[in-house]
Design a protein around this motif. Structure first.
Motif, PDB file in Angstrom:
ATOM      1  N   ALA A 175      -3.542   7.496  13.289  1.00 21.14           N
ATOM      2  CA  ALA A 175      -2.668   7.491  14.461  1.00 21.14           C
ATOM      3  C   ALA A 175      -1.412   6.683  14.150  1.00 21.14           C
ATOM      4  CB  ALA A 175      -3.379   6.900  15.673  1.00 21.14           C
ATOM      5  N   ALA A 176      -0.357   6.955  14.908  1.00 19.98           N
ATOM      6  CA  ALA A 176       0.880   6.214  14.730  1.00 19.98           C
ATOM      7  C   ALA A 176       1.614   6.126  16.058  1.00 19.98           C
ATOM      8  CB  ALA A 176       1.767   6.870  13.678  1.00 19.98           C
ATOM      9  N   ILE A 177       2.409   5.085  16.186  1.00 17.04           N
ATOM     10  CA  ILE A 177       3.177   4.871  17.406  1.00 17.04           C
ATOM     11  C   ILE A 177       4.550   4.343  17.015  1.00 17.04           C
ATOM     12  CG2 ILE A 177       2.185   2.559  17.688  1.00 17.04           C
ATOM     13  CD1 ILE A 177       2.299   3.083  20.755  1.00 17.04           C
ATOM     14  N   SER A 178       5.579   4.869  17.649  1.00 19.90           N
ATOM     15  CA  SER A 178       6.943   4.472  17.324  1.00 19.90           C
ATOM     16  C   SER A 178       7.260   3.086  17.874  1.00 19.90           C
ATOM     17  CB  SER A 178       7.931   5.497  17.876  1.00 19.90           C
ATOM     18  OG  SER A 178       7.847   5.544  19.291  1.00 19.90           O
ATOM     19  N   ARG A 179       8.413   2.579  17.488  1.00 21.96           N
ATOM     20  CA  ARG A 179       8.822   1.230  17.871  1.00 21.96           C
ATOM     21  C   ARG A 179       8.692   0.974  19.369  1.00 21.96           C
ATOM     22  NH1 ARG A 179      13.138   2.476  14.283  1.00 21.96           N
ATOM     23  NH2 ARG A 179      13.136   1.154  12.427  1.00 21.96           N
ATOM     24  N   SER A 180       9.201   1.916  20.120  1.00 22.83           N
ATOM     25  CA  SER A 180       9.230   1.741  21.573  1.00 22.83           C
ATOM     26  C   SER A 180       7.935   2.157  22.246  1.00 22.83           C
ATOM     27  CB  SER A 180      10.360   2.571  22.161  1.00 22.83           C
ATOM     28  OG  SER A 180      10.094   3.951  21.970  1.00 22.83           O
ATOM     29  N   GLY A 181       7.098   2.876  21.483  1.00 23.06           N
ATOM     30  CA  GLY A 181       5.888   3.434  22.068  1.00 23.06           C
ATOM     31  C   GLY A 181       6.104   4.791  22.677  1.00 23.06           C
ATOM     32  N   GLY A 182       7.330   5.300  22.587  1.00 27.08           N
ATOM     33  CA  GLY A 182       7.640   6.575  23.208  1.00 27.08           C
ATOM     34  C   GLY A 182       7.143   7.784  22.444  1.00 27.08           C
ATOM     35  N   SER A 183       6.865   7.623  21.165  1.00 23.60           N
ATOM     36  CA  SER A 183       6.341   8.720  20.351  1.00 23.60           C
ATOM     37  C   SER A 183       5.019   8.284  19.736  1.00 23.60           C
ATOM     38  CB  SER A 183       7.318   9.091  19.241  1.00 23.60           C
ATOM     39  OG  SER A 183       8.518   9.593  19.789  1.00 23.60           O
ATOM     40  N   ILE A 184       4.052   9.189  19.819  1.00 22.49           N
ATOM     41  CA  ILE A 184       2.708   8.895  19.314  1.00 22.49           C
ATOM     42  C   ILE A 184       2.174  10.122  18.598  1.00 22.49           C
ATOM     43  CG2 ILE A 184       0.307   8.503  20.023  1.00 22.49           C
ATOM     44  CD1 ILE A 184       1.345   6.699  22.233  1.00 22.49           C
ATOM     45  N   GLY A 185       1.419   9.888  17.543  1.00 23.17           N
ATOM     46  CA  GLY A 185       0.796  10.989  16.823  1.00 23.17           C
ATOM     47  C   GLY A 185      -0.642  10.651  16.451  1.00 23.17           C
ATOM     48  N   TYR A 186      -1.473  11.684  16.404  1.00 29.61           N
ATOM     49  CA  TYR A 186      -2.880  11.501  16.056  1.00 29.61           C
ATOM     50  C   TYR A 186      -3.309  12.551  15.039  1.00 29.61           C
ATOM     51  CZ  TYR A 186      -3.256   8.684  20.310  1.00 29.61           C
ATOM     52  OH  TYR A 186      -3.093   7.720  21.285  1.00 29.61           O
ATOM     53  N   ALA A 187      -4.262  12.184  14.226  1.00 26.56           N
ATOM     54  CA  ALA A 187      -4.927  13.162  13.376  1.00 26.56           C
ATOM     55  C   ALA A 187      -5.786  14.049  14.271  1.00 26.56           C
ATOM     56  CB  ALA A 187      -5.799  12.462  12.342  1.00 26.56           C
ATOM     57  N   ASP A 188      -5.925  15.297  13.894  1.00 27.23           N
ATOM     58  CA  ASP A 188      -6.722  16.225  14.704  1.00 27.23           C
ATOM     59  C   ASP A 188      -8.151  15.726  14.880  1.00 27.23           C
ATOM     60  OD1 ASP A 188      -5.191  19.263  13.392  1.00 27.23           O
ATOM     61  OD2 ASP A 188      -4.583  17.915  15.007  1.00 27.23           O
ATOM     62  N   SER A 189      -8.663  15.053  13.882  1.00 28.92           N
ATOM     63  CA  SER A 189     -10.060  14.612  13.910  1.00 28.92           C
ATOM     64  C   SER A 189     -10.338  13.539  14.956  1.00 28.92           C
ATOM     65  CB  SER A 189     -10.475  14.098  12.532  1.00 28.92           C
ATOM     66  OG  SER A 189      -9.648  13.022  12.138  1.00 28.92           O
ATOM     67  N   VAL A 190      -9.271  12.881  15.461  1.00 29.80           N
ATOM     68  CA  VAL A 190      -9.492  11.796  16.425  1.00 29.80           C
ATOM     69  C   VAL A 190      -8.850  12.073  17.781  1.00 29.80           C
ATOM     70  CG1 VAL A 190      -9.617  10.156  14.521  1.00 29.80           C
ATOM     71  CG2 VAL A 190      -7.476  10.391  15.796  1.00 29.80           C
ATOM     72  N   LYS A 191      -8.118  13.157  17.896  1.00 31.07           N
ATOM     73  CA  LYS A 191      -7.463  13.474  19.169  1.00 31.07           C
ATOM     74  C   LYS A 191      -8.476  13.566  20.298  1.00 31.07           C
ATOM     75  CE  LYS A 191      -3.315  15.949  17.703  1.00 31.07           C
ATOM     76  NZ  LYS A 191      -2.668  17.273  17.559  1.00 31.07           N
ATOM     77  N   GLY A 192      -8.135  12.945  21.404  1.00 29.90           N
ATOM     78  CA  GLY A 192      -9.025  12.955  22.555  1.00 29.90           C
ATOM     79  C   GLY A 192     -10.072  11.865  22.525  1.00 29.90           C
ATOM     80  N   ARG A 193     -10.218  11.192  21.391  1.00 26.10           N
ATOM     81  CA  ARG A 193     -11.211  10.112  21.266  1.00 26.10           C
ATOM     82  C   ARG A 193     -10.553   8.750  21.016  1.00 26.10           C
ATOM     83  NH1 ARG A 193     -14.735  10.053  17.181  1.00 26.10           N
ATOM     84  NH2 ARG A 193     -13.354  11.145  15.721  1.00 26.10           N
ATOM     85  N   PHE A 194      -9.475   8.746  20.268  1.00 25.04           N
ATOM     86  CA  PHE A 194      -8.794   7.505  19.906  1.00 25.04           C
ATOM     87  C   PHE A 194      -7.474   7.410  20.672  1.00 25.04           C
ATOM     88  CE2 PHE A 194     -10.595   6.851  15.330  1.00 25.04           C
ATOM     89  CZ  PHE A 194     -11.877   7.008  15.826  1.00 25.04           C
ATOM     90  N   THR A 195      -7.095   6.177  20.990  1.00 26.99           N
ATOM     91  CA  THR A 195      -5.819   5.928  21.652  1.00 26.99           C
ATOM     92  C   THR A 195      -5.123   4.755  20.982  1.00 26.99           C
ATOM     93  OG1 THR A 195      -6.706   6.681  23.780  1.00 26.99           O
ATOM     94  CG2 THR A 195      -4.673   5.393  23.826  1.00 26.99           C
ATOM     95  N   VAL A 196      -3.893   4.992  20.548  1.00 21.57           N
ATOM     96  CA  VAL A 196      -3.088   3.931  19.949  1.00 21.57           C
ATOM     97  C   VAL A 196      -2.122   3.400  21.001  1.00 21.57           C
ATOM     98  CG1 VAL A 196      -1.366   5.554  19.033  1.00 21.57           C
ATOM     99  CG2 VAL A 196      -1.627   3.284  18.000  1.00 21.57           C
ATOM    100  N   SER A 197      -1.936   2.104  21.000  1.00 22.28           N
ATOM    101  CA  SER A 197      -1.004   1.484  21.940  1.00 22.28           C
ATOM    102  C   SER A 197      -0.426   0.232  21.299  1.00 22.28           C
ATOM    103  CB  SER A 197      -1.712   1.142  23.254  1.00 22.28           C
ATOM    104  OG  SER A 197      -2.744   0.192  23.040  1.00 22.28           O
TER     105      SER A 197
END
Length: 124
Positions: free
Chosen positions: A48-70
């Motif tokens: 997972a990744a999150i931009s400086r401001s938190g406005g953009s976030i990305g997840y690997a398909d394998s963790v989408k819906g289960r993991f949350t980055v903040s």
């Protein structure tokens, strides 16, 4: 910047863990942050990744819906909330910082700083 990951441990399948990554020596708001993991015998992979401001976030398909980055820039800390954990999530988890231009956070080569890793073990 120095990064320190924590929060790993042993959990049963279906359980949850929250990883933290504290940054020292640089304001966290100046960098994009990513989480990667490496299982035994496997290559390091993007989680997972999150931009400086938190406005953009990305997840690997394998963790989408289960993991949350903040992130909490005021606390200089990034989090990875992991729910519905599976044995396949067992790995050493690393946080990393990218001081460049946001590009989705997928490529480990773009990161300039890495934490030491924290071990997550999910038992079946």
């Amino acid at each position: 910047v120095q990064l320190q990951a924590s929060g790993g441990g042993l959990v049963q399948a279906g359980g949850s863990l929250r990883l933290s990554c504290a940054a020292y020596g640089r304001t966290l708001s100046s960098v994009h942050m990513g989480w990667f993991r490496q299982a035994p015998g496997k290559e390091r992979e993007f989680v997972a990744a999150i931009s400086r401001s938190g406005g953009s976030i990305g997840y690997a398909d394998s963790v989408k819906g289960r993991f949350t980055v903040s992130r909490d820039n005021a606390k200089n800390t990034v989090y990875l909330q992991m729910n519905s954990l599976k044995p396949g999530d067992t790995a050493v988890y690393y946080c990393a910082a990218d001081r460049g231009v946001w590009s989705g956070g997928y490529y480990s080569s773009r990161y300039h700083y890495w934490g030491q890793g924290t071990l997550v073990t999910v038992s079946s």
